[in-house]
Scaffold this active site. Structure first.
Site, PDB file in Angstrom:
ATOM      1  CG  ASP A 132       0.004  -0.141   2.514  1.00 42.83           C
ATOM      2  OD1 ASP A 132       0.219  -1.283   2.957  1.00 42.83           O
ATOM      3  OD2 ASP A 132       0.525   0.882   3.008  1.00 42.83           O
ATOM      4  CG  ASP A 175       1.657   4.859   5.673  1.00 40.99           C
ATOM      5  OD1 ASP A 175       1.000   4.016   6.312  1.00 40.99           O
ATOM      6  OD2 ASP A 175       2.232   5.798   6.218  1.00 40.99           O
TER       7      ASP A 175
HETATM    8  N1  ADE Z   1       1.309   1.277   5.755  1.00 41.60           N
HETATM    9  C1  ADE Z   1       1.861   0.419   6.592  1.00 41.60           C
HETATM   10  N2  ADE Z   1       2.405   0.852   7.760  1.00 41.60           N
HETATM   11  C2  ADE Z   1       2.979  -0.025   8.614  1.00 41.60           C
HETATM   12  N3  ADE Z   1       3.053  -1.333   8.385  1.00 41.60           N
HETATM   13  C3  ADE Z   1       2.526  -1.806   7.250  1.00 41.60           C
HETATM   14  N4  ADE Z   1       2.456  -3.047   6.755  1.00 41.60           N
HETATM   15  C4  ADE Z   1       1.822  -2.980   5.566  1.00 41.60           C
HETATM   16  N5  ADE Z   1       1.483  -1.717   5.274  1.00 41.60           N
HETATM   17  C5  ADE Z   1       1.904  -0.959   6.312  1.00 41.60           C
END
Ligand code: ADE
Ligand SMILES: CSC[C@H]1O[C@H](OP(=O)(O)O)[C@H](O)[C@@H]1O
Length: 307
Positions: A226, A228
């Site tokens: 992703d 974030d």
């Molecule tokens: N955006 C994110 N922040 C922290 N850990 C993650 N693991 C997968 N995506 C994450």
């Protein structure tokens, strides 16, 4: 599989691959001669039973011993903050693991690292708090080096394997490790980007520090799931989105692990691992309490002269 004591020439020579599976990776494929090993350690109980077996090597070489552990336990029952990283790493050490591949789902902090891409970080920033960071203490003090927290040889092998699998690879990167379990605020996400970080996860630390103390070569296979929450035009991270990408990522990470195993040399002479404790202990051995010697025997016993 019982491991010889690390001080013995046999243990310091035989290469054993460990794999710690993150979100979405709860088993690996292709293991044969499989045995489930539930362990206790002086630091408590690991996340789950270890799966021990062998994986095929290429070139007619005998198979390599491999040990797998799902970091969050079967059924993903442990929060990042609830994982007993010391017990997990100690268990790998008990089983003779010399090289540990850690697979982790991470958020991307860079436009060019898209969900589905693979990053093999070479640096970490520690934003965890309250986790046990060391095996040491109780009258025995050690300070290991962490300037290069990832084993160069194992990193290289991960990169080659990921490339052979046709993955979109980022050959280096800085991984922020946060405490969680909530994802970051947008201000934090932008702060980490300003610090020059590339990906963010919740589990590679203190795992990497403990592997270093245990003199196990460590490398991280970070699977981006992703963007974030910093990205203007992408959906904010959610477990739903992460899990969707994870399904495809898990299959890819399994293939990468199998390729790494297939290409491993027979002994640690060809793929050495860090002798991180050789110059790290500072305590006068005569002052180390007997109970601490016992607790740390597997980790540091080979460097403590008998008193
Ligand atoms: N955006 C994110 N922040 C922290 N850990 C993650 N693991 C997968 N995506 C994450
Ligand atoms: C399910 S998203 C957050 C979760 O996923 C990552 O786990 P792992 O590193 O074990 O793959 C991240 O660190 C969080 O624990």
């Amino acid at each position: 599989m019982s491991a010889p004591h690390p001080a013995s020439p046999e243990a310091r020579d035989r290469l054993v691959l460990g794999v710690v599976g993150g979100s979405g990776l709860y088993e690996i494929e292709g293991l044969t001669e499989v045995e489930k090993v539930a362990l206790e350690t002086p630091f408590g109980r690991p996340s789950d039973a270890y799966t021990v077996g062998v994986l095929p090597r290429e070139g007619g070489l005998p198979p390599v011993r491999a040990v797998f552990l799902p970091r969050h336990g079967r059924g993903h029952v442990l929060l990042p903050s609830e994982i007993n990283f010391r017990a997990n790493v100690h268990g790998f050490k008990q089983l003779g693991v010399t090289h540990l591949v850690s697979v982790s789902a991470v958020g991307s902090l860079r436009e060019g690292i898209a969900p589905g891409h693979v990053v093999v970080p070479d640096q970490f920033i520690d934003r965890t708090n309250g986790r046990a960071q060391t095996f040491f203490g109780g009258g025995l003090v050690a300070h290991v080096q962490m300037g290069d927290p990832v084993d160069a040889g194992l990193r290289e092998r991960l990169l080659r394997a990921a490339e052979a699998e046709g993955a979109n690879i980022h050959a280096r990167g800085t991984c922020v490790v946060m405490e969680g379990p909530a994802f970051s605020t947008r201000a934090e996400s932008n702060l980490y980007r300003a610090w020059g970080a590339d990906v963010i996860g919740m589990t590679a630390l203190p795992e990497a520090k403990l592997a270093r103390e245990a003199e196990i070569a460590y490398a991280l296979l970070a699977m981006a799931t992703d963007y974030d929450c910093w990205h203007q035009s992408e959906e904010e991270v959610s477990v739903e989105a992460v899990v969707a990408v994870l399904k495809a990522n898990a299959a890819l990470s399994r293939r990468i692990v199998r390729r790494v195993a297939a290409a491993l040399p027979l002994t640690t002479a060809e793929l050495p691992y860090p002798q991180a404790l050789t110059h790290a202990l500072i305590t006068d051995p005569a002052r180390v309490p007997a109970e601490t010697r016992r607790r740390l025997d597997l980790i540091a016993g080979h460097l403590l002269p008998p008193v």
